[in-house]
Design an enzyme around this catalytic site. Structure first.
Site, PDB file in Angstrom:
ATOM      1  N   HIS A 109       0.842  -1.207   0.000  1.00  0.00           N
ATOM      2  CA  HIS A 109       0.000   0.000   0.000  1.00  0.00           C
ATOM      3  C   HIS A 109       0.871   1.248   0.000  1.00  0.00           C
ATOM      4  CE1 HIS A 109      -3.194  -2.787   1.338  1.00  0.00           C
ATOM      5  NE2 HIS A 109      -4.019  -1.896   0.810  1.00  0.00           N
TER       6      HIS A 109
ATOM      7  N   LYS B 127      -0.550   4.928   4.433  1.00  0.00           N
ATOM      8  CA  LYS B 127      -1.484   4.014   5.114  1.00  0.00           C
ATOM      9  C   LYS B 127      -0.988   3.743   6.518  1.00  0.00           C
ATOM     10  CE  LYS B 127      -3.887  -0.431   4.748  1.00  0.00           C
ATOM     11  NZ  LYS B 127      -5.196   0.068   5.157  1.00  0.00           N
TER      12      LYS B 127
HETATM   13  N1  LIG Z   1     -12.709  -0.482   3.098  1.00  0.00           N
HETATM   14  C1  LIG Z   1     -12.079  -0.079   1.996  1.00  0.00           C
HETATM   15  O1  LIG Z   1     -12.389  -0.489   0.864  1.00  0.00           O
HETATM   16  C2  LIG Z   1     -10.947   0.907   2.135  1.00  0.00           C
HETATM   17  C3  LIG Z   1     -10.305   1.442   1.012  1.00  0.00           C
HETATM   18  C4  LIG Z   1      -9.335   2.419   1.191  1.00  0.00           C
HETATM   19  C5  LIG Z   1      -9.012   2.833   2.472  1.00  0.00           C
HETATM   20  N2  LIG Z   1      -9.631   2.260   3.547  1.00  0.00           N
HETATM   21  C6  LIG Z   1      -9.409   2.706   4.930  1.00  0.00           C
HETATM   22  O2  LIG Z   1     -10.203   3.873   5.110  1.00  0.00           O
HETATM   23  C7  LIG Z   1      -9.558   4.761   6.023  1.00  0.00           C
HETATM   24  C8  LIG Z   1      -9.369   6.129   5.370  1.00  0.00           C
HETATM   25  O3  LIG Z   1      -8.547   5.993   4.243  1.00  0.00           O
HETATM   26  P1  LIG Z   1      -8.088   7.289   3.422  1.00  0.00           P
HETATM   27  O4  LIG Z   1      -7.200   6.768   2.372  1.00  0.00           O
HETATM   28  O5  LIG Z   1      -9.258   8.140   3.064  1.00  0.00           O
HETATM   29  O6  LIG Z   1      -7.207   8.033   4.542  1.00  0.00           O
HETATM   30  P2  LIG Z   1      -6.874   9.603   4.640  1.00  0.00           P
HETATM   31  O7  LIG Z   1      -6.654  10.173   3.285  1.00  0.00           O
HETATM   32  O8  LIG Z   1      -5.810   9.735   5.684  1.00  0.00           O
HETATM   33  O9  LIG Z   1      -8.227  10.231   5.192  1.00  0.00           O
HETATM   34  C9  LIG Z   1      -8.719  10.087   6.495  1.00  0.00           C
HETATM   35  C10 LIG Z   1      -9.344  11.412   6.855  1.00  0.00           C
HETATM   36  O10 LIG Z   1     -10.105  11.287   8.053  1.00  0.00           O
HETATM   37  C11 LIG Z   1      -9.871  12.476   8.805  1.00  0.00           C
HETATM   38  N3  LIG Z   1     -10.267  12.280  10.193  1.00  0.00           N
HETATM   39  C12 LIG Z   1      -9.545  11.823  11.241  1.00  0.00           C
HETATM   40  N4  LIG Z   1     -10.303  11.811  12.364  1.00  0.00           N
HETATM   41  C13 LIG Z   1     -11.526  12.272  11.995  1.00  0.00           C
HETATM   42  C14 LIG Z   1     -12.737  12.507  12.685  1.00  0.00           C
HETATM   43  N5  LIG Z   1     -12.862  12.262  14.012  1.00  0.00           N
HETATM   44  N6  LIG Z   1     -13.802  13.001  12.006  1.00  0.00           N
HETATM   45  C15 LIG Z   1     -13.723  13.289  10.691  1.00  0.00           C
HETATM   46  N7  LIG Z   1     -12.583  13.092   9.973  1.00  0.00           N
HETATM   47  C16 LIG Z   1     -11.514  12.577  10.629  1.00  0.00           C
HETATM   48  C17 LIG Z   1      -8.392  12.733   8.607  1.00  0.00           C
HETATM   49  O11 LIG Z   1      -8.034  14.043   8.997  1.00  0.00           O
HETATM   50  P3  LIG Z   1      -6.489  14.305   9.488  1.00  0.00           P
HETATM   51  O12 LIG Z   1      -5.624  13.932   8.318  1.00  0.00           O
HETATM   52  O13 LIG Z   1      -6.532  15.745   9.798  1.00  0.00           O
HETATM   53  O14 LIG Z   1      -6.274  13.403  10.666  1.00  0.00           O
HETATM   54  C18 LIG Z   1      -8.290  12.511   7.100  1.00  0.00           C
HETATM   55  O15 LIG Z   1      -8.675  13.665   6.366  1.00  0.00           O
HETATM   56  C19 LIG Z   1      -8.269   4.051   6.435  1.00  0.00           C
HETATM   57  O16 LIG Z   1      -8.511   3.317   7.618  1.00  0.00           O
HETATM   58  C20 LIG Z   1      -7.997   3.102   5.273  1.00  0.00           C
HETATM   59  O17 LIG Z   1      -7.246   1.977   5.648  1.00  0.00           O
HETATM   60  C21 LIG Z   1     -10.583   1.318   3.392  1.00  0.00           C
END
Ligand SMILES: NC(=O)c1ccc[n+]([C@@H]2O[C@H](COP(=O)([O-])OP(=O)(O)OC[C@H]3O[C@@H](n4cnc5c(N)ncnc54)[C@H](OP(=O)(O)O)[C@@H]3O)[C@@H](O)[C@H]2O)c1
Length: 231
Positions: free
Chosen positions: A137, A141
């Site tokens: 990844h 991540k």
């Molecule tokens: N299930 C699936 O198919 C799949 C696919 C891709 C990713 N994922 C998972 O999904 C999650 C997010 O992935 P991503 O790639 O979008 O990560 P990302 O780009 O880091 O986005 C996460 C966002 O959530 C924000 N955040 C943190 N705490 C929060 C809160 N209490 N309320 C609202 N927003 C908050 C973060 O802000 P800050 O940066 O300011 O902390 C960041 O903007 C991860 O756990 C990843 O492993 C799952």
């Protein structure tokens, strides 16, 4: 539908963009307005049909708890909070709420997991092969191994409890997600691999789940939604 998207990151934005193309309206709640989940009040959620949560492992349980308390169905794709799932499940059931969670919202990955399980079953009882899993990844991540790699290992072990499937994690560059399971013997290697080309595949699955969940109660997985079994 009116969607409340919790998390203004890569996935939250991918879901919002795809949702707009499908005629849905979205409100995005970022971290600044939602410390410890406190931004997810009944007032904030009012008028939305379903919430889609993609944040961080340490933020997801509080967010889900708040959304369920506010009475809105929740789809979450955040990974790395499995230890909290029994507590959250009890909460959803007590409140007669609706939660759908998945470590991976790609249809291809769900089919890959089934194929991998079948492959593992074919190797059951055959000596001379070592099993292993590699997951790759992007550098940002946070959790490792990936939720998908852990589900993959669980499927392989269900099919063949005698074989170990150690996981190796790579975090580098911008890789959206690659999962490989291999069985290596003296003269040959059998490999099954899934490669995500973009985040839109995950976003499309999460959106399909958000269209499916309203009107249902209980805790569901994406797999249960796709294949009708409750795992
Ligand atoms: N299930 C699936 O198919 C799949 C696919 C891709 C990713 N994922 C998972 O999904 C999650 C997010 O992935 P991503 O790639 O979008 O990560 P990302 O780009 O880091 O986005 C996460 C966002 O959530 C924000 N955040 C943190 N705490 C929060 C809160 N209490 N309320 C609202 N927003 C908050 C973060 O802000 P800050 O940066 O300011 O902390 C960041 O903007 C991860 O756990 C990843 O492993 C799952």
């Amino acid at each position: 539908m009116r969607l409340l998207i919790v998390g203004d990151g890569k996935m939250g934005r991918a879901v919002a963009s795809l949702a707009a193309g499908r005629g849905h309206e979205s409100t995005i709640v970022g971290r600044e307005e939602n410390a410890e989940g406190h931004g997810l009040t009944a007032e904030r959620t009012r008028g939305h049909d379903v919430a889609i949560e993609f944040t961080r492992p340490d933020a997801a349980p509080a967010n889900i708890e708040r959304l369920i308390a506010a009475g809105i169905p929740v789809v979450t794709g955040t990974t790395g909070w499995d230890a909290e799932l029994p507590r959250i499940t009890a909460l959803v059931e007590a409140r007669k709420g609706a939660l759908l969670h998945a470590a991976n919202f790609s249809l291809g990955v769900q089919l890959f997991l089934r194929a991998a399980r079948a492959l593992g079953a074919e190797f059951a009882g055959r000596e001379g092969f070592d099993g292993f899993i590699l997951e790759e990844h992007h550098a940002a991540k946070r959790d490792a191994p990936s939720g998908t790699a852990r589900v993959l290992r669980q499927r392989m072990r269900e099919a063949d409890p005698a074989r170990q499937y150690p996981i190796t994690s790579v975090r580098a560059g911008a890789i959206p997600g690659t999962h490989t399971v291999s069985l290596d013997g003296l003269y040959e290697t059998v490999t099954l691999q899934h490669t995500a080309r973009s985040r839109d595949g995950f976003a499309a699955g999460a959106l399909a789940a958000a269209e499916w969940l309203p009107g249902r109660t209980g805790v569901f997985t994406f797999e249960a939604m796709l294949f009708g079994d409750r795992r």
